[in-house]
Design an enzyme around this catalytic site. Structure first.
Site, PDB file in Angstrom:
ATOM      1  N   GLY A   1       0.817  -1.216   0.000  1.00 31.94           N
ATOM      2  CA  GLY A   1       0.000   0.000   0.000  1.00 31.94           C
ATOM      3  C   GLY A   1       0.848   1.262   0.000  1.00 31.94           C
ATOM      4  O   GLY A   1       0.687   2.139  -0.864  1.00 31.94           O
TER       5      GLY A   1
ATOM      6  N   GLU B   1      -0.686 -23.206  -0.091  1.00 30.70           N
ATOM      7  CA  GLU B   1       0.638 -23.117  -0.732  1.00 30.70           C
ATOM      8  C   GLU B   1       1.709 -23.724   0.176  1.00 30.70           C
ATOM      9  O   GLU B   1       2.613 -24.424  -0.295  1.00 30.70           O
ATOM     10  CB  GLU B   1       0.980 -21.651  -1.027  1.00 30.70           C
ATOM     11  CG  GLU B   1       0.259 -21.099  -2.238  1.00 30.70           C
ATOM     12  CD  GLU B   1       0.356 -19.580  -2.355  1.00 30.70           C
ATOM     13  OE1 GLU B   1       0.006 -19.065  -3.418  1.00 30.70           O
ATOM     14  OE2 GLU B   1       0.765 -18.902  -1.382  1.00 30.70           O
TER      15      GLU B   1
HETATM   16  C1  LIG Z   1       2.137 -15.336   3.454  1.00 30.64           C
HETATM   17  C2  LIG Z   1       1.332 -14.322   2.681  1.00 30.64           C
HETATM   18  C3  LIG Z   1       0.981 -14.593   1.356  1.00 30.64           C
HETATM   19  C4  LIG Z   1       0.234 -13.665   0.625  1.00 30.64           C
HETATM   20  N1  LIG Z   1      -0.072 -13.954  -0.675  1.00 30.64           N
HETATM   21  C5  LIG Z   1      -0.743 -13.016  -1.419  1.00 30.64           C
HETATM   22  C6  LIG Z   1      -1.027 -13.251  -2.786  1.00 30.64           C
HETATM   23  O1  LIG Z   1      -0.689 -14.291  -3.337  1.00 30.64           O
HETATM   24  N2  LIG Z   1      -1.703 -12.280  -3.476  1.00 30.64           N
HETATM   25  C7  LIG Z   1      -2.094 -11.115  -2.884  1.00 30.64           C
HETATM   26  O2  LIG Z   1      -2.686 -10.255  -3.558  1.00 30.64           O
HETATM   27  N3  LIG Z   1      -1.834 -10.884  -1.578  1.00 30.64           N
HETATM   28  C8  LIG Z   1      -1.177 -11.797  -0.833  1.00 30.64           C
HETATM   29  N4  LIG Z   1      -0.919 -11.561   0.486  1.00 30.64           N
HETATM   30  C9  LIG Z   1      -1.449 -10.347   1.093  1.00 30.64           C
HETATM   31  C10 LIG Z   1      -0.588  -9.149   0.789  1.00 30.64           C
HETATM   32  O3  LIG Z   1       0.773  -9.441   0.974  1.00 30.64           O
HETATM   33  C11 LIG Z   1      -1.065  -8.049   1.720  1.00 30.64           C
HETATM   34  O4  LIG Z   1      -2.425  -7.796   1.443  1.00 30.64           O
HETATM   35  C12 LIG Z   1      -0.265  -6.809   1.525  1.00 30.64           C
HETATM   36  O5  LIG Z   1       1.096  -7.021   1.836  1.00 30.64           O
HETATM   37  C13 LIG Z   1      -0.835  -5.721   2.415  1.00 30.64           C
HETATM   38  O6  LIG Z   1      -0.152  -4.540   2.102  1.00 30.64           O
HETATM   39  P1  LIG Z   1      -0.043  -3.389   3.161  1.00 30.64           P
HETATM   40  O7  LIG Z   1       0.726  -2.288   2.493  1.00 30.64           O
HETATM   41  O8  LIG Z   1      -1.396  -3.078   3.705  1.00 30.64           O
HETATM   42  O9  LIG Z   1       0.767  -4.001   4.380  1.00 30.64           O
HETATM   43  P2  LIG Z   1       2.214  -4.685   4.428  1.00 30.64           P
HETATM   44  O10 LIG Z   1       2.642  -5.164   3.099  1.00 30.64           O
HETATM   45  O11 LIG Z   1       2.153  -5.652   5.562  1.00 30.64           O
HETATM   46  O12 LIG Z   1       3.169  -3.479   4.822  1.00 30.64           O
HETATM   47  C14 LIG Z   1       3.081  -2.831   6.051  1.00 30.64           C
HETATM   48  C15 LIG Z   1       4.405  -2.109   6.277  1.00 30.64           C
HETATM   49  O13 LIG Z   1       4.258  -1.271   7.403  1.00 30.64           O
HETATM   50  C16 LIG Z   1       5.411  -1.382   8.210  1.00 30.64           C
HETATM   51  N5  LIG Z   1       5.014  -1.043   9.572  1.00 30.64           N
HETATM   52  C17 LIG Z   1       4.098  -1.670  10.337  1.00 30.64           C
HETATM   53  N6  LIG Z   1       3.942  -1.036  11.507  1.00 30.64           N
HETATM   54  C18 LIG Z   1       4.821   0.013  11.493  1.00 30.64           C
HETATM   55  C19 LIG Z   1       5.130   1.047  12.423  1.00 30.64           C
HETATM   56  N7  LIG Z   1       4.521   1.140  13.621  1.00 30.64           N
HETATM   57  N8  LIG Z   1       6.073   1.945  12.085  1.00 30.64           N
HETATM   58  C20 LIG Z   1       6.710   1.887  10.875  1.00 30.64           C
HETATM   59  N9  LIG Z   1       6.431   0.938   9.957  1.00 30.64           N
HETATM   60  C21 LIG Z   1       5.503   0.016  10.253  1.00 30.64           C
HETATM   61  C22 LIG Z   1       5.872  -2.816   8.036  1.00 30.64           C
HETATM   62  O14 LIG Z   1       7.267  -2.953   8.321  1.00 30.64           O
HETATM   63  C23 LIG Z   1       5.562  -3.062   6.554  1.00 30.64           C
HETATM   64  O15 LIG Z   1       6.663  -2.755   5.726  1.00 30.64           O
HETATM   65  C24 LIG Z   1      -0.174 -12.459   1.235  1.00 30.64           C
HETATM   66  C25 LIG Z   1       0.169 -12.183   2.555  1.00 30.64           C
HETATM   67  C26 LIG Z   1       0.932 -13.103   3.276  1.00 30.64           C
HETATM   68  C27 LIG Z   1       1.314 -12.786   4.707  1.00 30.64           C
END
Ligand SMILES: Cc1cc2nc3c(=O)[nH]c(=O)nc-3n(C[C@H](O)[C@H](O)[C@H](O)COP(=O)(O)OP(=O)(O)OC[C@H]3O[C@@H](n4cnc5c(N)ncnc54)[C@H](O)[C@@H]3O)c2cc1C
Length: 190
Positions: A8, A165
């Site tokens: 995101g 998986e």
């Molecule tokens: C094992 C696994 C397999 C997946 N497979 C798929 C798939 O095949 N297809 C798909 O579409 N989605 C998949 N997903 C889901 C997808 O990865 C997530 O929906 C996506 O990563 C969410 O994005 P995000 O930016 O919301 O959060 P994240 O990618 O989790 O990023 C959050 C970031 O915020 C940072 N952060 C958190 N708290 C703090 C803080 N207090 N201060 C500073 N930094 C902070 C973290 O370090 C991280 O870098 C999978 C998820 C997992 C766990």
């Protein structure tokens, strides 16, 4: 100000490439983690370095972005400031995007966590990999067939994409002769 450099936060930062704005991207890690392939690290098909990328490397062609490594502890919406843990500096913002992702849940059974770690961070994947490989190594040396079967029986809780998986990857690692069991919250499958 963007907090979190996951899918995101990074997408947001990249989309603002041409914006007349000064972007600050804060993450507690200085690398982006490609979570969809965590299961391959957990089953030794990939190494951790294959699924992480330095955030600065991703944004190196984006002069309007700077990257700060730090754990955001407090957001003061009134004064529009972000505070990091263990850091006296304050980070003012005009607009704030919070993209800090999600944690796994044990649905009220947090006592399961030491036995069945989640799979969200690179450390989770390497810890699971250590346990899986150790089970295979111990089974290799085991002469008692019951104990060997026990060592080579894996339970994966959650039969969503990650669980399935994981089960498939463990089966590939094991070859055809071993038992892999996947159990979801609602149904079980082999
Ligand atoms: C094992 C696994 C397999 C997946 N497979 C798929 C798939 O095949 N297809 C798909 O579409 N989605 C998949 N997903 C889901 C997808 O990865 C997530 O929906 C996506 O990563 C969410 O994005 P995000 O930016 O919301 O959060 P994240 O990618 O989790 O990023 C959050 C970031 O915020 C940072 N952060 C958190 N708290 C703090 C803080 N207090 N201060 C500073 N930094 C902070 C973290 O370090 C991280 O870098 C999978 C998820 C997992 C766990």
């Amino acid at each position: 100000m963007i907090v979190g450099a996951g899918f995101g936060g990074l997408t947001c930062a990249l989309a603002l490439h041409r914006a007349a704005a000064a972007l600050t991207l804060i993450d507690r890690r200085n690398f982006h983690l490609f979570q969809p392939l965590l299961y391959q690290v957990a089953t030794a098909a990939l190494s951790p370095a294959d699924i992480v990328m330095p955030i600065r490397r991703i944004l190196h062609r984006q002069p309007n972005a700077r990257v700060i490594m730090g754990q955001v502890e407090t957001i003061d919406r009134l004064s529009q400031r972000v505070y990091l843990s263990g850091c006296d500096q304050e980070f003012p913002y005009d607009y704030l995007v919070v993209a800090t992702g999600a944690r796994h849940a044990y649905f009220g059974r947090d006592d399961w966590e030491p036995f069945a770690p989640g799979l969200k961070q690179i450390e989770d994947a390497t810890a699971i990999r250590g346990r899986v490989l150790e089970a295979f190594e111990r089974a290799e040396a085991e002469t008692n067939p019951d104990e060997r079967r026990r060592l080579l029986s894996f339970a994966v809780i959650g039969a969503g994409p990650t669980g399935v998986e994981m089960a498939g990857a463990i089966a590939e690692l094991a070859g055809s002769s071993y038992c892999v069991l996947t159990v979801s919250r609602f149904a079980s499958m082999r």
